[in-house]
Motif scaffolding. Sequence first.
Motif, PDB file in Angstrom:
ATOM      1  N   ILE A   7     -15.790 -23.536 -12.422  1.00 33.34           N
ATOM      2  CA  ILE A   7     -14.893 -23.586 -13.740  1.00 33.34           C
ATOM      3  C   ILE A   7     -14.824 -24.866 -14.309  1.00 33.34           C
ATOM      4  CG2 ILE A   7     -12.839 -22.537 -14.562  1.00 33.34           C
ATOM      5  CD1 ILE A   7     -14.471 -20.584 -13.043  1.00 33.34           C
ATOM      6  N   GLY A  10     -17.415 -29.925 -18.002  1.00 34.14           N
ATOM      7  CA  GLY A  10     -17.609 -31.268 -18.006  1.00 34.14           C
ATOM      8  C   GLY A  10     -18.289 -31.924 -17.305  1.00 34.14           C
ATOM      9  N   ALA A  12     -17.879 -33.359 -14.378  1.00 32.67           N
ATOM     10  CA  ALA A  12     -17.925 -32.833 -12.913  1.00 32.67           C
ATOM     11  C   ALA A  12     -18.687 -31.551 -12.805  1.00 32.67           C
ATOM     12  CB  ALA A  12     -16.437 -32.755 -12.599  1.00 32.67           C
ATOM     13  N   ILE A  30     -18.570 -21.528 -15.951  1.00 30.89           N
ATOM     14  CA  ILE A  30     -17.747 -20.920 -16.894  1.00 30.89           C
ATOM     15  C   ILE A  30     -16.795 -21.934 -17.606  1.00 30.89           C
ATOM     16  CG2 ILE A  30     -15.786 -19.328 -17.196  1.00 30.89           C
ATOM     17  CD1 ILE A  30     -17.134 -18.307 -14.312  1.00 30.89           C
ATOM     18  N   GLY A  38     -17.270 -30.979 -21.773  1.00 24.81           N
ATOM     19  CA  GLY A  38     -16.008 -31.164 -21.326  1.00 24.81           C
ATOM     20  C   GLY A  38     -15.231 -32.092 -22.299  1.00 24.81           C
ATOM     21  N   ILE A  40     -14.319 -35.034 -23.002  1.00 28.77           N
ATOM     22  CA  ILE A  40     -14.866 -36.716 -23.196  1.00 28.77           C
ATOM     23  C   ILE A  40     -16.187 -36.400 -24.279  1.00 28.77           C
ATOM     24  CG2 ILE A  40     -16.083 -36.887 -21.087  1.00 28.77           C
ATOM     25  CD1 ILE A  40     -15.402 -39.961 -21.735  1.00 28.77           C
ATOM     26  N   THR A 119     -11.794 -28.278 -13.703  1.00 26.18           N
ATOM     27  CA  THR A 119     -10.986 -27.805 -14.824  1.00 26.18           C
ATOM     28  C   THR A 119     -10.493 -29.150 -15.836  1.00 26.18           C
ATOM     29  OG1 THR A 119      -9.398 -27.622 -13.429  1.00 26.18           O
ATOM     30  CG2 THR A 119     -10.458 -25.604 -14.240  1.00 26.18           C
ATOM     31  N   TYR A 122      -5.330 -32.534 -19.394  1.00 27.71           N
ATOM     32  CA  TYR A 122      -4.612 -32.296 -20.484  1.00 27.71           C
ATOM     33  C   TYR A 122      -3.936 -33.324 -20.942  1.00 27.71           C
ATOM     34  CZ  TYR A 122      -1.121 -29.709 -18.158  1.00 27.71           C
ATOM     35  OH  TYR A 122       0.008 -29.730 -17.454  1.00 27.71           O
ATOM     36  N   LEU A 165      -6.861 -44.129 -24.975  1.00 26.60           N
ATOM     37  CA  LEU A 165      -7.480 -43.108 -25.809  1.00 26.60           C
ATOM     38  C   LEU A 165      -6.614 -43.303 -27.231  1.00 26.60           C
ATOM     39  CD1 LEU A 165      -9.216 -40.693 -25.964  1.00 26.60           C
ATOM     40  CD2 LEU A 165      -7.133 -39.108 -25.719  1.00 26.60           C
ATOM     41  N   GLU A 316     -11.093 -34.342 -12.647  1.00 21.42           N
ATOM     42  CA  GLU A 316      -9.830 -34.754 -12.748  1.00 21.42           C
ATOM     43  C   GLU A 316      -8.868 -34.017 -12.019  1.00 21.42           C
ATOM     44  OE1 GLU A 316      -9.783 -36.416 -16.946  1.00 21.42           O
ATOM     45  OE2 GLU A 316     -10.490 -38.023 -15.649  1.00 21.42           O
ATOM     46  N   ALA A 323     -14.771 -40.385 -16.493  1.00 21.78           N
ATOM     47  CA  ALA A 323     -15.879 -39.719 -16.716  1.00 21.78           C
ATOM     48  C   ALA A 323     -17.041 -39.951 -15.396  1.00 21.78           C
ATOM     49  CB  ALA A 323     -16.536 -39.512 -17.941  1.00 21.78           C
ATOM     50  N   ILE A 459      -3.640 -17.035 -15.707  1.00 24.17           N
ATOM     51  CA  ILE A 459      -2.852 -18.537 -15.645  1.00 24.17           C
ATOM     52  C   ILE A 459      -3.077 -19.010 -17.348  1.00 24.17           C
ATOM     53  CG2 ILE A 459      -3.568 -19.407 -13.393  1.00 24.17           C
ATOM     54  CD1 ILE A 459      -6.046 -20.585 -15.027  1.00 24.17           C
ATOM     55  N   LYS A 460      -3.555 -18.142 -18.194  1.00 22.05           N
ATOM     56  CA  LYS A 460      -3.755 -18.474 -19.635  1.00 22.05           C
ATOM     57  C   LYS A 460      -3.207 -17.086 -20.496  1.00 22.05           C
ATOM     58  CE  LYS A 460      -5.937 -22.488 -19.480  1.00 22.05           C
ATOM     59  NZ  LYS A 460      -7.072 -23.371 -20.039  1.00 22.05           N
TER      60      LYS A 460
END
Length: 487
Positions: A7, A10, A12, A30, A38, A40, A119, A122, A165, A316, A323, A459-460
């Motif tokens: 999942i 990015g 990773a 996915i 991802g 970045i 994942t 955020y 950032l 992360e 990254a 979860i979403k």
Amino acid sequence: MFDLAIIGAGPAGMSAALTAADHGLTVVVIDEQQRAGGQIFRQPPEAFTGSVLHPTAGYGWATELIRRFEEDPRLTTEFGWSAIGVLHDDAEPGDLCVAINHPEHGTRVIGARRLLIATGAYDLPVAFPGWTLPGVMTAGGVQTLVKAQRIAPVGDVVLAGAHPLLLLVADLLVRDGVPVREVAFAQSIPTPTDMLRALGAVPGHLRMLAETGAIVARLVRKGVRVSPRTIVTAAHGTEHVSGIELARVDRQWRVTGAPREVAASHLVLGYGFSASTELARQIGCELAFDSPRGGWVVEHDERLRTSVPGVFVAGEPTGVAGADRSCAEGALAGLGIAADLGRPVPSAKFAEAERGIRKATRFSTVVQRMFEPVREALGDLATRETTICRCELVTRGAIDDFLESSPFVSNVNAVKLSCRTGMGPCQGRYCESGVGTVLASARDQPIGLGGRFSAHLPIKPVPVGDLRGLDSAAEQSASDGTGPLRP
Ligand SMILES: Cc1cc2nc3c(=O)[nH]c(=O)nc-3n(C[C@H](O)[C@H](O)[C@H](O)COP(=O)(O)OP(=O)(O)OC[C@H]3O[C@@H](n4cnc5c(N)ncnc54)[C@H](O)[C@@H]3O)c2cc1C
């Protein structure tokens, strides 16, 4: 049934997928984004003509990693699908079914022998008077709009927070012709001692550090005010932001002087990141609180196995560390999962991946120490009237009153059950850190002691009708004789 479901595409997830495929595993990746990269290295949709990927300075390897990932015929990818939970198969305890949802195609399940949670993270939300007004955005959110949709704010912008950032986003906006009024950092200008302590981060990152210096110089040349030891205390406006209140702070980010107001139509916040752990929570993985590394992070062993059999973690969710480290962890996870499934993996490969992680950690540890948010001070920015949980409209005053009337409550889930904080569609992504700091302050205890919100499938947020897809998957699984599925 795949050998491995990942999942997150990015750094990773991409590096784990390629490594696992190199060792003969069948892999499905996915990601709810439309393309790999991802956060970045987020790319615009393919339909956008003339889209060229410009990886952030210092990450020269990114273009090649994304190219290899996108062109690899061995990988199955499911872009635009969100993983909404994981079901266990009681008949085959080692096997997992990942429930995924697509806004147009509904819900289905994908079976896999091993799962890798990659994942990412955020933006860390911070509540203060006016933070829910239209026009207040997070740095990652603004960067996403510019990178993926080529949309920039219209009107004067103030950026405030404590994370580098902010500088990248300010630069992106200025280059786009957006009038940036001020970039306010809660930290002080680094002292010579701070610089000495940061020296460990220099080797291998000179280009990135030079680029950061060049950004500051560009911003100042363009007339952008860069203010250290300054925090945002309020956003003013009726229908939309019209003014930003900024105040001087001490080294602990406590307000020391009267605030001043800057006229602006947008406020961009960047206090750092929270590790994205909701899937790990839903599956039942152990987590630990580690403030500099992004709050609640997933615990794991030296091969990135979580506490749940068959479930690995990389990037992360193990700690916000950049990254380079995500990419290195992805490689180690790919090797570990291949070995776990009985594929031969030479020990030299493990040693090489571990070296990559150690190298990246030298940099990330310095960055984490320098930019750790002072959570207690951020928690104190919310007044009694400030909304903490924006889904359920719960104010700080309501939480304070509940805690005062319930002196034995010392856990955020108890606050959730009574006040409804974290019960809305975001499932606490926005308010968990705020509730945690309010509780810690009321009980005079460390934030981690207050625990974390639990997470449940889905979860979403998904339409209720979409969950029918899970019933048919369960029925199919039962008729196959593979046994009932359970969350
Ligand atoms: C918005 C944002 C912007 C950032 N910009 C920068 C930057 O410019 N420079 C910098 O150095 N660092 C930046 N970072 C930090 C950056 O996240 C990391 O350094 C790096 O991208 C981490 O790689 P990763 O593979 O661990 O996670 P990520 O790159 O975050 O990848 C995780 C992937 O998982 C996907 N995902 C998450 N949950 C689900 C789910 N339930 N279902 C399906 N897919 C899911 C996401 O869509 C994402 O593509 C940013 C972080 C964020 C949150």
